[in-house]
Write a protein that holds these residues in place. Structure first.
Motif, PDB file in Angstrom:
ATOM      1  N   LYS A 250      -1.400  -6.486  30.817  1.00 44.45           N
ATOM      2  CA  LYS A 250       0.023  -6.641  31.129  1.00 44.45           C
ATOM      3  C   LYS A 250       0.884  -6.213  29.946  1.00 44.45           C
ATOM      4  O   LYS A 250       1.893  -5.515  30.117  1.00 44.45           O
ATOM      5  N   LEU A 251       0.484  -6.591  28.741  1.00 44.76           N
ATOM      6  CA  LEU A 251       1.249  -6.198  27.559  1.00 44.76           C
ATOM      7  C   LEU A 251       1.218  -4.683  27.369  1.00 44.76           C
ATOM      8  O   LEU A 251       2.225  -4.074  26.986  1.00 44.76           O
ATOM      9  N   GLU A 252       0.082  -4.061  27.653  1.00 47.37           N
ATOM     10  CA  GLU A 252      -0.015  -2.597  27.581  1.00 47.37           C
ATOM     11  C   GLU A 252       0.928  -1.949  28.596  1.00 47.37           C
ATOM     12  O   GLU A 252       1.594  -0.943  28.290  1.00 47.37           O
ATOM     13  N   LEU A 253       0.996  -2.518  29.791  1.00 46.64           N
ATOM     14  CA  LEU A 253       1.870  -1.964  30.835  1.00 46.64           C
ATOM     15  C   LEU A 253       3.339  -2.110  30.457  1.00 46.64           C
ATOM     16  O   LEU A 253       4.144  -1.205  30.709  1.00 46.64           O
ATOM     17  N   ILE A 254       3.706  -3.244  29.864  1.00 53.01           N
ATOM     18  CA  ILE A 254       5.090  -3.416  29.414  1.00 53.01           C
ATOM     19  C   ILE A 254       5.437  -2.339  28.387  1.00 53.01           C
ATOM     20  O   ILE A 254       6.486  -1.681  28.478  1.00 53.01           O
TER      21      ILE A 254
ATOM     22  N   LEU B  93      12.236  -5.554  32.431  1.00 46.31           N
ATOM     23  CA  LEU B  93      12.382  -6.996  32.581  1.00 46.31           C
ATOM     24  C   LEU B  93      11.007  -7.502  33.007  1.00 46.31           C
ATOM     25  O   LEU B  93      10.490  -7.082  34.049  1.00 46.31           O
ATOM     26  N   SER B  94      10.381  -8.322  32.194  1.00 42.85           N
ATOM     27  CA  SER B  94       9.072  -8.865  32.558  1.00 42.85           C
ATOM     28  C   SER B  94       9.233 -10.315  32.988  1.00 42.85           C
ATOM     29  O   SER B  94      10.170 -10.991  32.572  1.00 42.85           O
ATOM     30  N   GLU B  95       8.318 -10.741  33.838  1.00 42.00           N
ATOM     31  CA  GLU B  95       8.422 -12.095  34.382  1.00 42.00           C
ATOM     32  C   GLU B  95       7.161 -12.887  34.065  1.00 42.00           C
ATOM     33  O   GLU B  95       6.048 -12.368  34.205  1.00 42.00           O
ATOM     34  N   VAL B  96       7.359 -14.141  33.656  1.00 43.44           N
ATOM     35  CA  VAL B  96       6.253 -15.045  33.340  1.00 43.44           C
ATOM     36  C   VAL B  96       6.272 -16.197  34.335  1.00 43.44           C
ATOM     37  O   VAL B  96       7.339 -16.707  34.685  1.00 43.44           O
ATOM     38  N   GLY B  97       5.090 -16.602  34.777  1.00 41.74           N
ATOM     39  CA  GLY B  97       4.993 -17.741  35.688  1.00 41.74           C
ATOM     40  C   GLY B  97       4.340 -17.358  36.996  1.00 41.74           C
ATOM     41  O   GLY B  97       4.425 -16.215  37.438  1.00 41.74           O
ATOM     42  N   SER B  98       3.696 -18.324  37.629  1.00 41.90           N
ATOM     43  CA  SER B  98       2.994 -18.096  38.885  1.00 41.90           C
ATOM     44  C   SER B  98       3.878 -18.434  40.079  1.00 41.90           C
ATOM     45  O   SER B  98       4.694 -19.352  40.021  1.00 41.90           O
ATOM     46  N   LYS B  99       3.684 -17.694  41.167  1.00 42.24           N
ATOM     47  CA  LYS B  99       4.375 -18.013  42.417  1.00 42.24           C
ATOM     48  C   LYS B  99       3.657 -19.118  43.192  1.00 42.24           C
ATOM     49  O   LYS B  99       4.157 -19.586  44.209  1.00 42.24           O
TER      50      LYS B  99
ATOM     51  N   GLU C  11       1.750 -22.157  26.444  1.00 41.84           N
ATOM     52  CA  GLU C  11       1.421 -20.902  27.139  1.00 41.84           C
ATOM     53  C   GLU C  11       2.692 -20.140  27.493  1.00 41.84           C
ATOM     54  O   GLU C  11       2.790 -18.921  27.272  1.00 41.84           O
ATOM     55  N   TRP C  12       3.667 -20.842  28.063  1.00 43.59           N
ATOM     56  CA  TRP C  12       4.927 -20.196  28.422  1.00 43.59           C
ATOM     57  C   TRP C  12       5.556 -19.521  27.203  1.00 43.59           C
ATOM     58  O   TRP C  12       5.918 -18.343  27.250  1.00 43.59           O
ATOM     59  N   THR C  13       5.712 -20.256  26.137  1.00 44.68           N
ATOM     60  CA  THR C  13       6.425 -19.712  24.980  1.00 44.68           C
ATOM     61  C   THR C  13       5.640 -18.572  24.328  1.00 44.68           C
ATOM     62  O   THR C  13       6.239 -17.577  23.909  1.00 44.68           O
ATOM     63  N   ARG C  14       4.325 -18.707  24.258  1.00 41.43           N
ATOM     64  CA  ARG C  14       3.532 -17.627  23.676  1.00 41.43           C
ATOM     65  C   ARG C  14       3.644 -16.352  24.503  1.00 41.43           C
ATOM     66  O   ARG C  14       3.843 -15.266  23.970  1.00 41.43           O
TER      67      ARG C  14
ATOM     68  N   GLU D 116       5.221 -12.775  23.419  1.00 40.36           N
ATOM     69  CA  GLU D 116       4.358 -11.588  23.460  1.00 40.36           C
ATOM     70  C   GLU D 116       4.988 -10.462  24.265  1.00 40.36           C
ATOM     71  O   GLU D 116       4.920  -9.287  23.872  1.00 40.36           O
ATOM     72  N   GLU D 117       5.613 -10.809  25.382  1.00 38.48           N
ATOM     73  CA  GLU D 117       6.180  -9.775  26.246  1.00 38.48           C
ATOM     74  C   GLU D 117       7.439  -9.172  25.637  1.00 38.48           C
ATOM     75  O   GLU D 117       7.695  -7.973  25.781  1.00 38.48           O
ATOM     76  N   LEU D 118       8.202  -9.971  24.931  1.00 39.80           N
ATOM     77  CA  LEU D 118       9.339  -9.427  24.192  1.00 39.80           C
ATOM     78  C   LEU D 118       8.848  -8.496  23.088  1.00 39.80           C
ATOM     79  O   LEU D 118       9.381  -7.392  22.903  1.00 39.80           O
ATOM     80  N   ASP D 119       7.812  -8.916  22.379  1.00 36.59           N
ATOM     81  CA  ASP D 119       7.263  -8.085  21.304  1.00 36.59           C
ATOM     82  C   ASP D 119       6.672  -6.784  21.849  1.00 36.59           C
ATOM     83  O   ASP D 119       6.673  -5.753  21.160  1.00 36.59           O
ATOM     84  N   ALA D 120       6.162  -6.817  23.080  1.00 29.78           N
ATOM     85  CA  ALA D 120       5.560  -5.625  23.678  1.00 29.78           C
ATOM     86  C   ALA D 120       6.604  -4.602  24.116  1.00 29.78           C
ATOM     87  O   ALA D 120       6.273  -3.446  24.377  1.00 29.78           O
ATOM     88  N   GLY D 121       7.873  -5.038  24.205  1.00 31.04           N
ATOM     89  CA  GLY D 121       8.925  -4.081  24.553  1.00 31.04           C
ATOM     90  C   GLY D 121       9.832  -4.482  25.688  1.00 31.04           C
ATOM     91  O   GLY D 121      10.713  -3.706  26.085  1.00 31.04           O
ATOM     92  N   ALA D 122       9.654  -5.701  26.235  1.00 31.50           N
ATOM     93  CA  ALA D 122      10.551  -6.150  27.300  1.00 31.50           C
ATOM     94  C   ALA D 122      11.957  -6.364  26.749  1.00 31.50           C
ATOM     95  O   ALA D 122      12.129  -6.907  25.657  1.00 31.50           O
TER      96      ALA D 122
END
Length: 246
Positions: free
Chosen positions: A110-114, A124-130, A140-143, A147-153
């Motif tokens: 997922k981080l590679e895809l971002i 815009l990346s989304e965290v959390g399960s439906k 887990e949420w905060t990490r 991570e997704e912001l650091d990956a480029g979101a």
């Protein structure tokens, strides 16, 4: 109108969910509420089955538009990522939403895809399960958000579904307020869009995190009501926002 000498807001994203409005309906929405709309999401896979999609996007051309993250998950599962990018470009879209709320995507993938999509689009990346039975820890949420912001979101979205029944909400629609407070403490709220499809949730966020909190999954007919909450022009936030500023 300056009767109340209200100060304009300088921030706070209002991210609106569209479930199938037509071009003429959007013309009306934009005429009355467009100044308060920052991002429009065409929910889940609705864009794919909208016959007059290009006409609709022409009406929305002044707004960043994203296809719902669930459709990205479909594309990922079908191995059609390159075709998806081409389709987004053909539609003239500059923003994209990436999520893994239904389809499991390995964390590193997922981080590679971002990072990959961020080369060509604003992500815009989304965290959390439906799945409302899945509850991640605050750590887990905060990490994952970091991570997704650091990956480029550009922004990260906290899942709540369009009805407020998963992610940062429980299955009965109650808000997981302690979790949200921990997220806001650990990750700059300016980088987070909190999904808040209900009035009670919107009021809570405005009172707790301030009028400039980024809120998502707002129904089109709730844009102006949300703006009144942000400005303290509704009983739910009048004391905390309007009178507290005096």
């Amino acid at each position: 109108m300056t009767m109340l000498d209200l100060q304009p807001r300088s921030g706070g994203i209002t991210h609106v969910i569209d479930k199938g409005l037509g071009p003429r309906a959007w013309e009306d929405v934009l005429e009355t509420s467009g100044v308060y709309i920052d991002v429009v999401k065409l929910g889940w896979g609705t864009a794919y089955v909208t016959p007059n999609l290009k006409r609709k996007l022409e009406v929305l051309r002044e707004k960043p538009v994203v296809i719902g993250g669930t459709f990205f998950e479909v594309v990922y599962a079908k191995g059609k990522l390159d075709e998806y990018k081409s389709w987004l470009r053909d539609l003239g879209l500059t923003h994209v939403e990436l999520s893994d709320g239904t389809v499991e995507i390995p964390r590193e993938r997922k981080l590679e895809l971002i990072a990959d999509f961020a080369r060509d689009f604003t992500v815009l990346s989304e965290v959390g399960s439906k799945d409302s039975s899945v509850e991640y820890s605050a750590d887990e949420w905060t990490r994952w958000l970091r991570e997704e912001l650091d990956a480029g979101a550009w922004k990260v979205i906290t899942e709540a579904r369009e009805g407020g029944t998963a992610g940062i909400f429980d299955s009965s629609g109650g808000m997981r307020t302690e979790l949200i407070a921990e997220i806001a403490e650990a990750v700059d709220p300016a980088n987070v869009i909190f999904e808040a499809p209900t009035k009670s949730a919107q009021a809570w966020f405005v009172k707790t995190l301030g009028p400039e909190v980024n809120l998502g999954n707002i129904p089109p007919d709730e844009v102006i009501p949300l703006e009144t909450l942000r400005r303290g022009l509704r009983g739910d936030t009048l004391k905390e926002v309007l009178l507290a500023s005096k």
